[in-house]
Design a protein around this motif. Sequence first.
Motif, PDB file in Angstrom:
ATOM      1  N   ILE A   1      40.207  31.111  37.782  1.00 29.51           N
ATOM      2  CA  ILE A   1      39.065  31.720  38.459  1.00 29.51           C
ATOM      3  C   ILE A   1      39.401  33.146  38.890  1.00 29.51           C
ATOM      4  O   ILE A   1      38.579  34.069  38.779  1.00 29.51           O
ATOM      5  CB  ILE A   1      38.654  30.855  39.670  1.00 29.51           C
ATOM      6  N   VAL A   2      40.620  33.358  39.372  1.00 32.10           N
ATOM      7  CA  VAL A   2      41.046  34.697  39.770  1.00 32.10           C
ATOM      8  C   VAL A   2      41.019  35.651  38.582  1.00 32.10           C
ATOM      9  O   VAL A   2      40.556  36.798  38.689  1.00 32.10           O
ATOM     10  CB  VAL A   2      42.449  34.647  40.410  1.00 32.10           C
TER      11      VAL A   2
ATOM     12  N   THR B   1      31.951  41.288  44.378  1.00 32.23           N
ATOM     13  CA  THR B   1      32.957  40.681  43.512  1.00 32.23           C
ATOM     14  C   THR B   1      34.361  40.907  44.057  1.00 32.23           C
ATOM     15  O   THR B   1      35.218  40.027  43.981  1.00 32.23           O
ATOM     16  CB  THR B   1      32.846  41.254  42.090  1.00 32.23           C
TER      17      THR B   1
ATOM     18  N   GLN C   1      43.099  31.661  48.292  1.00 29.65           N
ATOM     19  CA  GLN C   1      43.145  30.260  47.885  1.00 29.65           C
ATOM     20  C   GLN C   1      44.289  30.003  46.904  1.00 29.65           C
ATOM     21  O   GLN C   1      44.928  28.946  46.947  1.00 29.65           O
ATOM     22  CB  GLN C   1      41.810  29.862  47.256  1.00 29.65           C
ATOM     23  N   LEU C   2      44.545  30.982  46.018  1.00 28.11           N
ATOM     24  CA  LEU C   2      45.633  30.826  45.057  1.00 28.11           C
ATOM     25  C   LEU C   2      46.986  30.777  45.780  1.00 28.11           C
ATOM     26  O   LEU C   2      47.851  29.952  45.444  1.00 28.11           O
ATOM     27  CB  LEU C   2      45.609  31.978  44.051  1.00 28.11           C
TER      28      LEU C   2
ATOM     29  N   THR D   1      42.491  27.486  39.941  1.00 28.41           N
ATOM     30  CA  THR D   1      42.330  28.619  40.855  1.00 28.41           C
ATOM     31  C   THR D   1      42.812  29.915  40.217  1.00 28.41           C
ATOM     32  O   THR D   1      42.181  30.966  40.353  1.00 28.41           O
ATOM     33  CB  THR D   1      43.103  28.356  42.157  1.00 28.41           C
ATOM     34  N   ARG D   2      43.921  29.857  39.491  1.00 31.28           N
ATOM     35  CA  ARG D   2      44.420  31.051  38.806  1.00 31.28           C
ATOM     36  C   ARG D   2      43.451  31.512  37.737  1.00 31.28           C
ATOM     37  O   ARG D   2      43.230  32.723  37.552  1.00 31.28           O
ATOM     38  CB  ARG D   2      45.794  30.762  38.198  1.00 31.28           C
TER      39      ARG D   2
ATOM     40  N   GLU E   1      34.922  38.457  46.791  1.00 32.96           N
ATOM     41  CA  GLU E   1      35.193  37.133  46.228  1.00 32.96           C
ATOM     42  C   GLU E   1      36.632  37.035  45.735  1.00 32.96           C
ATOM     43  O   GLU E   1      37.299  36.005  45.916  1.00 32.96           O
ATOM     44  CB  GLU E   1      34.232  36.863  45.072  1.00 32.96           C
ATOM     45  N   LEU E   2      37.125  38.112  45.124  1.00 38.25           N
ATOM     46  CA  LEU E   2      38.493  38.107  44.626  1.00 38.25           C
ATOM     47  C   LEU E   2      39.496  37.958  45.768  1.00 38.25           C
ATOM     48  O   LEU E   2      40.517  37.268  45.625  1.00 38.25           O
ATOM     49  CB  LEU E   2      38.762  39.388  43.841  1.00 38.25           C
TER      50      LEU E   2
ATOM     51  N   GLN F   1      39.507  34.326  46.701  1.00 35.46           N
ATOM     52  CA  GLN F   1      40.154  33.517  45.666  1.00 35.46           C
ATOM     53  C   GLN F   1      41.661  33.750  45.641  1.00 35.46           C
ATOM     54  O   GLN F   1      42.431  32.811  45.402  1.00 35.46           O
ATOM     55  CB  GLN F   1      39.532  33.846  44.307  1.00 35.46           C
ATOM     56  N   LYS F   2      42.096  34.965  45.894  1.00 30.86           N
ATOM     57  CA  LYS F   2      43.534  35.245  45.943  1.00 30.86           C
ATOM     58  C   LYS F   2      44.180  34.499  47.112  1.00 30.86           C
ATOM     59  O   LYS F   2      45.297  33.970  46.983  1.00 30.86           O
ATOM     60  CB  LYS F   2      43.754  36.753  46.093  1.00 30.86           C
TER      61      LYS F   2
ATOM     62  N   THR G   1      37.448  36.616  37.742  1.00 29.26           N
ATOM     63  CA  THR G   1      36.904  37.601  38.686  1.00 29.26           C
ATOM     64  C   THR G   1      37.497  38.984  38.434  1.00 29.26           C
ATOM     65  O   THR G   1      36.796  40.001  38.513  1.00 29.26           O
ATOM     66  CB  THR G   1      37.189  37.161  40.130  1.00 29.26           C
TER      67      THR G   1
END
Length: 416
Positions: free
Chosen positions: A216-217, A150, A160-161, A213-214, A153-154, A157-158, A220
Amino acid sequence: WIGFGTGNIYCGWDKEKRCLIFKDWDVANFRFTVDYAGKPNRCIVKWLYTAQQAYEKWGENAGKECVAAAKDPKRRSEKFPFLFRVQPRKNADNNGPNTRWAYEELIVNEKDRIIVLETGYKTFPYNIVRWLVNSQEIWGYGQGHFALSTDKELQVQKKQLLYCAEMANTPPYQTLVGFEGEPKIYPGANNIVMERDQITPIHPGLQGNFPITREIVEMTKEDLHRYFYVKVFKPLEGLPGDRRTTVEIIERVKAGYMLLILPVTRLYNECLTPLLETCVNLLIENGVMPPPPPGLVSYKFDYLGRLALALKEQQADALQRYAQFSLAMEQIVPGITEEILNIRRAGRRMATTFGVNENDLNDENEANAVVQARLQREKMQMQMQMAIAAGSAYKNTSRKAQEGSPAAAVMEQIGV
Protein backbone atom coordinates in the motif's frame (compact mmCIF):
# COMPACT_ATOMS: atom_id res chain seq x y z
CA TRP A 1 8.46 27.14 -6.29
CA ILE A 2 9.03 27.83 -9.97
CA GLY A 3 8.32 24.21 -10.81
CA PHE A 4 5.20 23.40 -8.83
CA GLY A 5 3.64 26.59 -7.48
CA THR A 6 3.42 30.40 -7.54
CA GLY A 7 6.71 32.28 -7.52
CA ASN A 8 8.19 35.71 -8.04
CA ILE A 9 11.61 36.74 -9.39
CA TYR A 10 12.68 40.38 -9.22
CA CYS A 11 15.18 41.69 -11.76
CA GLY A 12 16.86 45.08 -11.38
CA TRP A 13 20.11 46.97 -11.88
CA ASP A 14 22.79 47.71 -9.30
CA LYS A 15 24.12 51.17 -10.19
CA GLU A 16 27.18 50.94 -7.93
CA LYS A 17 28.39 47.50 -9.06
CA ARG A 18 26.96 47.89 -12.60
CA CYS A 19 25.44 44.45 -12.73
CA LEU A 20 22.08 42.74 -12.74
CA ILE A 21 20.51 41.79 -9.42
CA PHE A 22 17.90 39.12 -8.81
CA LYS A 23 15.69 38.39 -5.82
CA ASP A 24 13.47 35.40 -5.24
CA TRP A 25 10.40 36.41 -3.23
CA ASP A 26 8.55 33.72 -1.32
CA VAL A 27 4.79 33.63 -1.73
CA ALA A 28 4.32 34.67 1.91
CA ASN A 29 6.11 38.00 1.32
CA PHE A 30 4.19 39.50 -1.60
CA ARG A 31 0.71 40.23 -2.94
CA PHE A 32 -0.19 41.04 -6.52
CA THR A 33 -3.06 41.84 -8.86
CA VAL A 34 -3.61 41.22 -12.55
CA ASP A 35 -4.82 43.30 -15.48
CA TYR A 36 -7.79 42.63 -17.76
CA ALA A 37 -5.83 39.90 -19.56
CA GLY A 38 -4.93 38.09 -16.35
CA LYS A 39 -1.29 39.20 -16.47
CA PRO A 40 0.32 40.38 -13.19
CA ASN A 41 0.83 44.16 -13.28
CA ARG A 42 0.86 45.29 -9.63
CA CYS A 43 2.88 43.93 -6.73
CA ILE A 44 3.55 44.83 -3.12
CA VAL A 45 6.38 43.18 -1.20
CA LYS A 46 6.95 43.29 2.55
CA TRP A 47 10.46 42.75 3.87
CA LEU A 48 12.26 43.24 7.17
CA TYR A 49 15.53 45.18 7.31
CA THR A 50 17.63 45.74 10.38
CA ALA A 51 18.11 49.35 11.35
CA GLN A 52 21.72 49.23 10.20
CA GLN A 53 20.79 47.69 6.81
CA ALA A 54 18.10 50.29 6.20
CA TYR A 55 20.41 53.15 7.16
CA GLU A 56 23.15 51.85 4.83
CA LYS A 57 20.64 51.60 1.99
CA TRP A 58 18.64 54.83 2.37
CA GLY A 59 20.59 56.95 4.85
CA GLU A 60 18.62 59.63 6.70
CA ASN A 61 15.55 58.91 4.55
CA ALA A 62 15.08 55.49 6.17
CA GLY A 63 12.80 56.97 8.86
CA LYS A 64 13.27 58.87 12.10
CA GLU A 65 13.00 55.90 14.46
CA CYS A 66 14.95 53.61 12.14
CA VAL A 67 17.82 56.10 11.89
CA ALA A 68 17.86 56.53 15.64
CA ALA A 69 18.04 52.76 16.11
CA ALA A 70 20.85 52.50 13.56
CA LYS A 71 22.92 55.05 15.50
CA ASP A 72 22.34 53.23 18.77
CA PRO A 73 24.80 50.28 19.09
CA LYS A 74 22.29 48.36 21.19
CA ARG A 75 19.47 48.70 18.63
CA ARG A 76 21.28 48.24 15.32
CA SER A 77 19.90 44.72 14.91
CA GLU A 78 16.30 45.81 15.50
CA LYS A 79 14.17 44.99 12.48
CA PHE A 80 11.82 47.37 10.67
CA PRO A 81 9.21 46.39 8.05
CA PHE A 82 9.40 48.06 4.64
CA LEU A 83 6.85 47.90 1.82
CA PHE A 84 7.82 47.94 -1.89
CA ARG A 85 4.82 48.81 -4.07
CA VAL A 86 5.08 48.75 -7.86
CA GLN A 87 2.17 49.65 -10.12
CA PRO A 88 1.52 51.30 -13.51
CA ARG A 89 2.02 55.05 -13.36
CA LYS A 90 -1.32 56.85 -13.50
CA ASN A 91 -0.79 60.62 -13.26
CA ALA A 92 2.48 61.45 -14.94
CA ASP A 93 3.83 64.95 -14.24
CA ASN A 94 5.82 66.11 -17.25
CA ASN A 95 7.91 68.34 -15.02
CA GLY A 96 8.48 65.82 -12.22
CA PRO A 97 11.25 63.25 -11.80
CA ASN A 98 11.01 59.65 -12.99
CA THR A 99 8.10 60.41 -15.34
CA ARG A 100 9.81 58.44 -18.09
CA TRP A 101 9.10 55.21 -16.21
CA ALA A 102 6.01 53.24 -17.11
CA TYR A 103 5.83 51.77 -13.58
CA GLU A 104 6.20 53.70 -10.35
CA GLU A 105 7.63 52.26 -7.12
CA LEU A 106 7.04 53.54 -3.63
CA ILE A 107 9.21 52.27 -0.76
CA VAL A 108 7.45 52.84 2.56
CA ASN A 109 8.68 52.49 6.12
CA GLU A 110 5.62 50.80 7.58
CA LYS A 111 6.47 51.55 11.21
CA ASP A 112 7.20 55.25 10.70
CA ARG A 113 4.56 55.52 7.93
CA ILE A 114 6.70 57.59 5.62
CA ILE A 115 7.77 57.26 1.99
CA VAL A 116 11.45 56.39 1.96
CA LEU A 117 12.02 56.52 -1.81
CA GLU A 118 10.03 57.03 -5.00
CA THR A 119 11.45 55.57 -8.19
CA GLY A 120 10.28 53.63 -11.21
CA TYR A 121 10.88 51.06 -13.93
CA LYS A 122 10.44 50.94 -17.67
CA THR A 123 8.99 47.44 -17.45
CA PHE A 124 7.34 45.46 -14.66
CA PRO A 125 10.29 44.21 -12.58
CA TYR A 126 8.50 41.29 -10.90
CA ASN A 127 8.19 38.13 -12.95
CA ILE A 128 5.30 36.28 -11.31
CA VAL A 129 4.50 32.82 -12.59
CA ARG A 130 1.68 30.42 -11.72
CA TRP A 131 1.81 26.67 -12.34
CA LEU A 132 -1.90 26.35 -13.19
CA VAL A 133 -4.60 29.03 -13.23
CA ASN A 134 -8.34 28.73 -13.76
CA SER A 135 -10.39 31.43 -15.45
CA GLN A 136 -11.30 33.34 -12.25
CA GLU A 137 -8.19 32.68 -10.22
CA ILE A 138 -5.30 35.03 -9.49
CA TRP A 139 -2.85 33.08 -7.34
CA GLY A 140 -3.16 29.76 -9.13
CA TYR A 141 -2.12 26.46 -7.61
CA GLY A 142 0.58 23.85 -7.98
CA GLN A 143 0.85 20.09 -7.90
CA GLY A 144 1.08 20.16 -4.12
CA HIS A 145 -2.56 21.28 -4.09
CA PHE A 146 -3.54 17.89 -5.50
CA ALA A 147 -0.94 15.83 -3.67
CA LEU A 148 -1.54 17.16 -0.15
CA SER A 149 -4.16 14.57 0.83
CA THR A 150 -2.10 11.76 -0.71
CA ASP A 151 0.96 12.90 1.19
CA LYS A 152 -0.97 12.82 4.46
CA GLU A 153 -2.18 9.31 3.65
CA LEU A 154 1.41 8.25 3.02
CA GLN A 155 2.48 9.52 6.43
CA VAL A 156 -0.26 7.46 8.11
CA GLN A 157 0.63 4.38 6.07
CA LYS A 158 4.33 4.77 6.85
CA LYS A 159 3.46 4.89 10.53
CA GLN A 160 1.42 1.68 10.14
CA LEU A 161 4.31 0.01 8.30
CA LEU A 162 6.71 0.84 11.14
CA TYR A 163 4.13 -0.47 13.59
CA CYS A 164 3.98 -3.79 11.71
CA ALA A 165 7.77 -4.03 11.67
CA GLU A 166 8.04 -3.36 15.39
CA MET A 167 5.27 -5.86 16.17
CA ALA A 168 7.04 -8.49 14.05
CA ASN A 169 10.50 -7.86 15.50
CA THR A 170 9.47 -7.45 19.14
CA PRO A 171 5.99 -8.96 19.41
CA PRO A 172 3.91 -8.65 22.57
CA TYR A 173 4.00 -11.79 24.71
CA GLN A 174 1.71 -13.51 27.15
CA THR A 175 2.52 -15.63 30.21
CA LEU A 176 0.54 -18.08 32.27
CA VAL A 177 -0.50 -17.21 35.78
CA GLY A 178 1.99 -19.59 37.35
CA PHE A 179 5.04 -17.85 35.84
CA GLU A 180 7.02 -15.87 38.34
CA GLY A 181 9.01 -12.70 37.60
CA GLU A 182 9.47 -10.79 34.34
CA PRO A 183 10.13 -12.76 31.12
CA LYS A 184 13.55 -12.24 29.55
CA ILE A 185 12.92 -11.18 25.95
CA TYR A 186 16.31 -10.64 24.30
CA PRO A 187 18.78 -12.73 22.27
CA GLY A 188 20.23 -15.66 24.30
CA ALA A 189 17.83 -15.20 27.24
CA ASN A 190 17.09 -18.21 29.45
CA ASN A 191 13.70 -18.35 31.18
CA ILE A 192 13.11 -21.12 33.76
CA VAL A 193 9.48 -22.29 33.54
CA MET A 194 7.48 -24.99 35.28
CA GLU A 195 5.34 -25.78 32.24
CA ARG A 196 5.88 -25.72 28.47
CA ASP A 197 4.72 -22.65 26.60
CA GLN A 198 4.31 -20.53 29.71
CA ILE A 199 5.75 -17.62 27.64
CA THR A 200 4.27 -17.22 24.15
CA PRO A 201 3.79 -14.32 21.70
CA ILE A 202 0.29 -13.17 20.94
CA HIS A 203 -1.42 -14.40 17.79
CA PRO A 204 0.51 -13.31 14.64
CA GLY A 205 -2.68 -11.99 13.11
CA LEU A 206 -2.72 -9.25 15.73
CA GLN A 207 0.73 -8.02 14.66
CA GLY A 208 -0.47 -6.55 11.37
CA ASN A 209 0.27 -7.60 7.79
CA PHE A 210 3.65 -6.23 6.84
CA PRO A 211 3.65 -7.32 3.11
CA ILE A 212 0.24 -5.78 2.39
CA THR A 213 1.08 -2.58 4.27
CA ARG A 214 4.34 -2.23 2.33
CA GLU A 215 2.50 -2.71 -0.95
CA ILE A 216 0.00 0.00 0.00
CA VAL A 217 2.88 2.37 0.79
CA GLU A 218 4.45 1.72 -2.61
CA MET A 219 1.12 2.36 -4.35
CA THR A 220 0.73 5.68 -2.55
CA LYS A 221 4.30 6.67 -3.43
CA GLU A 222 3.52 5.89 -7.07
CA ASP A 223 0.56 8.28 -6.89
CA LEU A 224 2.84 11.03 -5.56
CA HIS A 225 5.33 10.32 -8.34
CA ARG A 226 2.58 10.88 -10.89
CA TYR A 227 1.59 14.17 -9.27
CA PHE A 228 5.15 15.49 -9.50
CA TYR A 229 6.05 13.93 -12.88
CA VAL A 230 8.86 11.75 -11.56
CA LYS A 231 8.66 9.46 -14.60
CA VAL A 232 8.96 12.48 -16.87
CA PHE A 233 12.22 13.66 -15.31
CA LYS A 234 13.53 10.12 -14.69
CA PRO A 235 12.15 8.16 -17.67
CA LEU A 236 14.46 5.15 -17.25
CA GLU A 237 13.67 4.59 -13.59
CA GLY A 238 11.40 1.64 -12.93
CA LEU A 239 11.39 0.22 -16.46
CA PRO A 240 11.07 -3.60 -16.25
CA GLY A 241 13.46 -5.87 -18.10
CA ASP A 242 16.71 -5.15 -19.92
CA ARG A 243 15.43 -4.88 -23.50
CA ARG A 244 14.95 -1.13 -23.79
CA THR A 245 15.35 0.09 -27.34
CA THR A 246 16.25 3.66 -28.17
CA VAL A 247 12.92 4.21 -29.89
CA GLU A 248 11.00 3.01 -26.83
CA ILE A 249 12.95 5.33 -24.53
CA ILE A 250 12.50 8.34 -26.84
CA GLU A 251 8.76 7.76 -27.15
CA ARG A 252 8.46 7.36 -23.39
CA VAL A 253 10.23 10.69 -22.86
CA LYS A 254 8.05 12.44 -25.44
CA ALA A 255 4.84 11.09 -23.94
CA GLY A 256 5.90 12.38 -20.53
CA TYR A 257 6.90 15.82 -21.79
CA MET A 258 3.52 16.26 -23.46
CA LEU A 259 1.98 16.34 -19.98
CA LEU A 260 4.02 19.46 -19.21
CA ILE A 261 3.00 21.56 -22.22
CA LEU A 262 0.46 23.77 -20.41
CA PRO A 263 2.45 24.61 -17.24
CA VAL A 264 5.77 24.92 -19.05
CA THR A 265 4.27 27.25 -21.66
CA ARG A 266 2.96 29.40 -18.83
CA LEU A 267 6.41 29.31 -17.23
CA TYR A 268 7.97 30.60 -20.46
CA ASN A 269 5.34 33.32 -21.04
CA GLU A 270 5.00 34.65 -17.49
CA CYS A 271 8.53 34.29 -16.16
CA LEU A 272 11.44 33.26 -18.35
CA THR A 273 10.71 35.31 -21.47
CA PRO A 274 9.91 38.63 -19.71
CA LEU A 275 12.84 38.03 -17.35
CA LEU A 276 15.25 37.61 -20.25
CA GLU A 277 13.80 40.65 -22.02
CA THR A 278 14.28 42.74 -18.89
CA CYS A 279 17.88 41.54 -18.53
CA VAL A 280 18.73 42.34 -22.15
CA ASN A 281 17.09 45.79 -21.99
CA LEU A 282 18.92 46.68 -18.75
CA LEU A 283 22.26 45.56 -20.18
CA ILE A 284 21.70 47.62 -23.34
CA GLU A 285 20.43 50.64 -21.40
CA ASN A 286 23.47 50.69 -19.12
CA GLY A 287 26.01 50.21 -21.91
CA VAL A 288 27.11 46.69 -21.01
CA MET A 289 25.66 45.13 -24.17
CA PRO A 290 25.74 46.84 -27.58
CA PRO A 291 22.33 47.88 -28.92
CA PRO A 292 20.75 45.86 -31.73
CA PRO A 293 21.24 46.98 -35.35
CA PRO A 294 18.94 49.81 -36.51
CA GLY A 295 17.11 47.49 -38.90
CA LEU A 296 16.20 45.01 -36.14
CA VAL A 297 12.67 45.96 -35.11
CA SER A 298 12.11 43.16 -32.58
CA TYR A 299 13.68 39.95 -31.33
CA LYS A 300 12.54 36.80 -29.61
CA PHE A 301 14.04 34.09 -27.43
CA ASP A 302 14.23 30.48 -28.49
CA TYR A 303 14.71 27.90 -25.73
CA LEU A 304 17.14 25.05 -26.35
CA GLY A 305 16.72 23.08 -23.13
CA ARG A 306 15.87 19.39 -23.17
CA LEU A 307 12.25 20.02 -22.26
CA ALA A 308 11.80 22.82 -24.80
CA LEU A 309 13.40 20.73 -27.55
CA ALA A 310 11.23 17.73 -26.65
CA LEU A 311 8.11 19.85 -27.09
CA LYS A 312 9.37 21.12 -30.44
CA GLU A 313 10.02 17.61 -31.67
CA GLN A 314 6.30 17.20 -32.22
CA GLN A 315 6.67 19.63 -35.14
CA ALA A 316 9.83 17.84 -36.23
CA ASP A 317 7.95 14.54 -36.36
CA ALA A 318 5.28 16.18 -38.49
CA LEU A 319 7.94 17.45 -40.91
CA GLN A 320 9.47 13.99 -41.18
CA ARG A 321 6.07 12.46 -41.93
CA TYR A 322 5.44 15.10 -44.58
CA ALA A 323 8.85 14.38 -46.12
CA GLN A 324 7.86 10.74 -46.57
CA PHE A 325 4.55 11.82 -48.06
CA SER A 326 6.22 14.27 -50.46
CA LEU A 327 8.51 11.54 -51.84
CA ALA A 328 5.45 9.64 -52.99
CA MET A 329 3.76 12.77 -54.33
CA GLU A 330 6.84 13.76 -56.37
CA GLN A 331 6.24 10.70 -58.54
CA ILE A 332 2.79 12.04 -59.39
CA VAL A 333 3.34 15.81 -59.38
CA PRO A 334 7.04 16.63 -59.91
CA GLY A 335 8.21 19.76 -58.09
CA ILE A 336 5.31 19.90 -55.63
CA THR A 337 7.65 19.73 -52.61
CA GLU A 338 9.58 22.86 -53.65
CA GLU A 339 6.29 24.68 -54.24
CA ILE A 340 4.99 23.98 -50.73
CA LEU A 341 7.99 23.55 -48.44
CA ASN A 342 11.03 25.76 -47.83
CA ILE A 343 13.60 22.99 -47.47
CA ARG A 344 16.44 25.28 -46.43
CA ARG A 345 14.48 26.93 -43.61
CA ALA A 346 12.92 23.67 -42.47
CA GLY A 347 16.30 21.95 -42.36
CA ARG A 348 17.77 24.69 -40.19
CA ARG A 349 14.85 24.51 -37.78
CA MET A 350 15.17 20.74 -37.59
CA ALA A 351 18.85 21.09 -36.68
CA THR A 352 17.96 23.51 -33.90
CA THR A 353 15.21 21.21 -32.66
CA PHE A 354 17.66 18.31 -32.46
CA GLY A 355 19.93 20.45 -30.27
CA VAL A 356 22.66 21.40 -32.75
CA ASN A 357 24.70 24.36 -31.48
CA GLU A 358 23.92 27.60 -33.32
CA ASN A 359 27.64 28.24 -33.84
CA ASP A 360 27.88 25.02 -35.86
CA LEU A 361 25.26 26.20 -38.38
CA ASN A 362 26.05 28.32 -41.42
CA ASP A 363 24.89 31.91 -41.29
CA GLU A 364 23.11 33.51 -44.26
CA ASN A 365 26.31 34.58 -46.02
CA GLU A 366 27.93 31.17 -45.58
CA ALA A 367 24.79 29.42 -46.81
CA ASN A 368 24.67 31.65 -49.92
CA ALA A 369 28.35 30.92 -50.61
CA VAL A 370 27.65 27.18 -50.45
CA VAL A 371 24.74 27.58 -52.88
CA GLN A 372 26.85 29.61 -55.32
CA ALA A 373 29.66 27.05 -55.20
CA ARG A 374 27.18 24.26 -55.91
CA LEU A 375 25.70 26.18 -58.86
CA GLN A 376 29.21 26.79 -60.24
CA ARG A 377 30.04 23.08 -60.01
CA GLU A 378 26.79 22.20 -61.76
CA LYS A 379 27.55 24.73 -64.49
CA MET A 380 31.03 23.28 -65.07
CA GLN A 381 29.64 19.76 -65.17
CA MET A 382 27.07 20.84 -67.75
CA GLN A 383 29.76 22.45 -69.90
CA MET A 384 31.85 19.30 -69.72
CA GLN A 385 28.89 17.16 -70.74
CA MET A 386 28.20 19.48 -73.69
CA ALA A 387 31.85 19.27 -74.74
CA ILE A 388 31.84 15.49 -74.57
CA ALA A 389 28.63 15.38 -76.58
CA ALA A 390 30.12 17.70 -79.19
CA GLY A 391 33.27 15.59 -79.42
CA SER A 392 31.24 12.43 -79.90
CA ALA A 393 29.26 14.11 -82.68
CA TYR A 394 32.48 15.24 -84.36
CA LYS A 395 33.91 11.74 -84.40
CA ASN A 396 30.88 10.56 -86.29
CA THR A 397 31.52 13.06 -89.10
CA SER A 398 34.11 12.88 -91.90
CA ARG A 399 34.82 16.57 -92.07
CA LYS A 400 37.39 18.33 -89.97
CA ALA A 401 36.32 21.41 -88.04
CA GLN A 402 37.33 24.65 -89.62
CA GLU A 403 40.23 26.37 -87.92
CA GLY A 404 39.13 29.25 -85.66
CA SER A 405 35.54 27.98 -85.43
CA PRO A 406 33.77 27.29 -82.06
CA ALA A 407 33.79 23.57 -82.85
CA ALA A 408 37.56 23.63 -83.30
CA ALA A 409 37.94 25.40 -79.92
CA VAL A 410 35.84 22.73 -78.20
CA MET A 411 37.85 19.96 -79.86
CA GLU A 412 41.06 21.58 -78.72
CA GLN A 413 39.82 21.73 -75.08
CA ILE A 414 38.97 18.02 -74.95
CA GLY A 415 42.15 17.01 -76.79
CA VAL A 416 40.65 15.77 -80.05
